[in-house]
Design an enzyme around this catalytic site. Structure first.
Site, mmCIF file in Angstrom:
data_model
loop_
_atom_site.group_PDB
_atom_site.id
_atom_site.type_symbol
_atom_site.label_atom_id
_atom_site.label_comp_id
_atom_site.label_asym_id
_atom_site.label_seq_id
_atom_site.Cartn_x
_atom_site.Cartn_y
_atom_site.Cartn_z
ATOM 1 N N CYS A 78 36.853 -23.316 110.851
ATOM 2 C CA CYS A 78 35.457 -22.830 110.735
ATOM 3 C C CYS A 78 34.653 -22.523 112.156
ATOM 4 O O CYS A 78 33.761 -22.286 112.296
ATOM 5 C CB CYS A 78 34.452 -22.913 109.794
ATOM 6 S SG CYS A 78 34.586 -25.148 109.979
ATOM 7 N N CYS A 102 38.302 -32.163 106.544
ATOM 8 C CA CYS A 102 37.002 -31.447 106.021
ATOM 9 C C CYS A 102 36.754 -31.780 104.425
ATOM 10 O O CYS A 102 35.188 -32.231 103.738
ATOM 11 C CB CYS A 102 36.282 -30.191 105.938
ATOM 12 S SG CYS A 102 34.724 -29.800 105.627
ATOM 13 N N GLY A 136 26.887 -20.626 101.171
ATOM 14 C CA GLY A 136 26.359 -19.048 102.047
ATOM 15 C C GLY A 136 27.198 -18.376 101.774
ATOM 16 O O GLY A 136 26.528 -16.476 101.317
ATOM 17 N N MET A 163 26.566 -25.427 98.935
ATOM 18 C CA MET A 163 26.520 -23.676 99.382
ATOM 19 C C MET A 163 26.742 -23.228 100.549
ATOM 20 O O MET A 163 26.018 -24.132 101.210
ATOM 21 C CB MET A 163 25.214 -23.433 98.597
ATOM 22 C CG MET A 163 25.168 -23.526 97.181
ATOM 23 S SD MET A 163 22.907 -23.469 96.289
ATOM 24 C CE MET A 163 23.987 -21.655 96.479
ATOM 25 N N MET A 209 25.748 -27.517 103.910
ATOM 26 C CA MET A 209 26.232 -29.217 105.492
ATOM 27 C C MET A 209 26.467 -28.160 106.661
ATOM 28 O O MET A 209 26.856 -26.959 106.853
ATOM 29 C CB MET A 209 27.651 -29.476 104.629
ATOM 30 C CG MET A 209 27.444 -29.734 103.099
ATOM 31 S SD MET A 209 28.809 -31.409 103.158
ATOM 32 C CE MET A 209 29.850 -29.219 102.936
#
Length: 357
Positions: A201, A103, A11, A9, A34
């Site tokens: 990110c 990732c 967000g 999750m 994470m």
């Protein structure tokens, strides 16, 4: 006894709706966010990152509303080593990386899988837009495109292994993004209209070159722009500022438009060419992963992408050795870039892919 699922999750709305859909299928679900990097160490405020306090609060809010256990796992060291350091190393060595693929490969579908097993979970679930099916005839799990062509993320998932595909679930693969937001609104999720996260990110302000220089604590030396014959055309401000295919920002006044063709790290030079000089039919890839077969034993017709949002193009692929793919496209492709991934498709099925060298 219900099967257990670990829900990654972020967000965001996608992973939140994924959690809801798994619960509706009677899975015993645990949510996890994470924490992927120590924000202050790389000059990024907590408020601006993908694992910010706000994101954790949104994920926790949804998990609580759904009656799920919720954890935050700290994977900062692994993210730094396998995503950020790879990102920096690629640019320093004249390549253009895709950190989302790293990732997925090293964090979401490796490190998180280990934690899932430790917690006794049968599946890792993410909000990716892709689909997984099982081919009885081949005895293999297949990765397929999502129903929503605008959101399909199969390209960044090509490195998934059979073991990972067997224990991964993508509930959103059969939905359109508009449907996902409608579901979130209906269930009162706080993030129903939250914007999608950006691609890189860990870079929130400035350019990727600014980030790399700040990370390494040094500036990159200026050098020469040269044409393909080696003639000096001007001075560049450091090789990390340029990517293959770039035209804007060169700061040169030339008789005709010129584009970056190659980064020559050995001579600290940036090689320029005309637009026509950017086209080629041939691609070689290493660090490969095949999904719908063990090996490509004879020339095979596929459609392939050399970058994330490119339209697929027809090509013939061969596999000269265990870790090499060679593709010859029917039509020359523009700005094939070292460090990016070439991903092959057979209809909506991902054949596999590798890193362009």
């Amino acid at each position: 006894m219900n099967k257990k699922a670990l829900i990654a999750m972020s967000g965001g709305v996608d992973s939140s709706v994924s959690a809801l859909m798994m619960l509706e299928q009677d899975y015993e679900c645990t949510g996890v966010t994470m924490k992927l990097f120590a924000n202050e160490d790389i000059g990024v405020s907590k408020a601006n990152s993908c694992c910010s306090i706000d994101d954790v609060a949104d994920a926790r809010s949804v998990a609580t509303s759904l009656g799920m256990l919720y954890y935050v796992f700290n994977f900062a060291d692994r993210f730094e080593r396998d995503v950020i350091d790879r990102f920096v190393d690629a640019y320093v060595n004249g390549r253009t990386p895709n950190p989302c693929i790293d990732c997925n490969r090293y964090l979401k579908f490796d490190q998180l899988f280990v934690r899932a097993q430790e917690l006794g979970c049968d599946y890792v679930v993410t909000g990716h837009y892709a689909q997984i099916s099982y081919d009885e005839a081949k005895g293999r799990y297949l990765l397929r495109k999502a129903v929503d062509p605008l959101k399909d993320q199969s390209y960044v998932l090509y490195a998934l292994t059979q073991e990972q595909l067997a224990h991964a679930m993508f509930p959103l693969g059969g939905l359109y993004k508009t449907q996902v937001r409608e579901i979130a609104e209906k269930h009162g999720f706080v993030n129903a209209q939250k914007h999608d996260s950006q691609d890189i990110c860990f870079i929130q302000t400035g350019t990727y070159a600014d980030f790399i220089e700040a990370r390494l604590g040094r500036k990159f030396n200026p050098g020469n722009f040269v044409d393909e014959a080696g003639n000096v055309l001007g001075r560049h401000k450091g090789i990390i500022h340029y990517t293959v295919g770039q035209r804007k920002g060169l700061g040169l006044a030339l008789p005709q438009p010129m584009y970056v063709k190659e980064i020559d790290t050995k001579n600290n030079a940036v090689i320029l060419t005309t637009n026509e000089g950017l086209f080629t039919k041939n691609v070689t890839a290493k660090n490969i992963n095949l999904i719908d077969c063990d090996a490509i034993t004879e020339p095979r017709r596929v459609k392939a992408r050399i970058r994330y949002h490119q339209q697929e193009q027809w090509a013939t692929v061969t596999q000269p050795d265990a870790d090499t793919l060679q593709l010859v496209f029917d039509d020359p492709q523009r700005a094939i870039t070292k460090g990016q991934s070439v991903v092959m498709y057979d209809g909506d099925v991902v054949v596999g892919g590798g890193t362009i060298v």
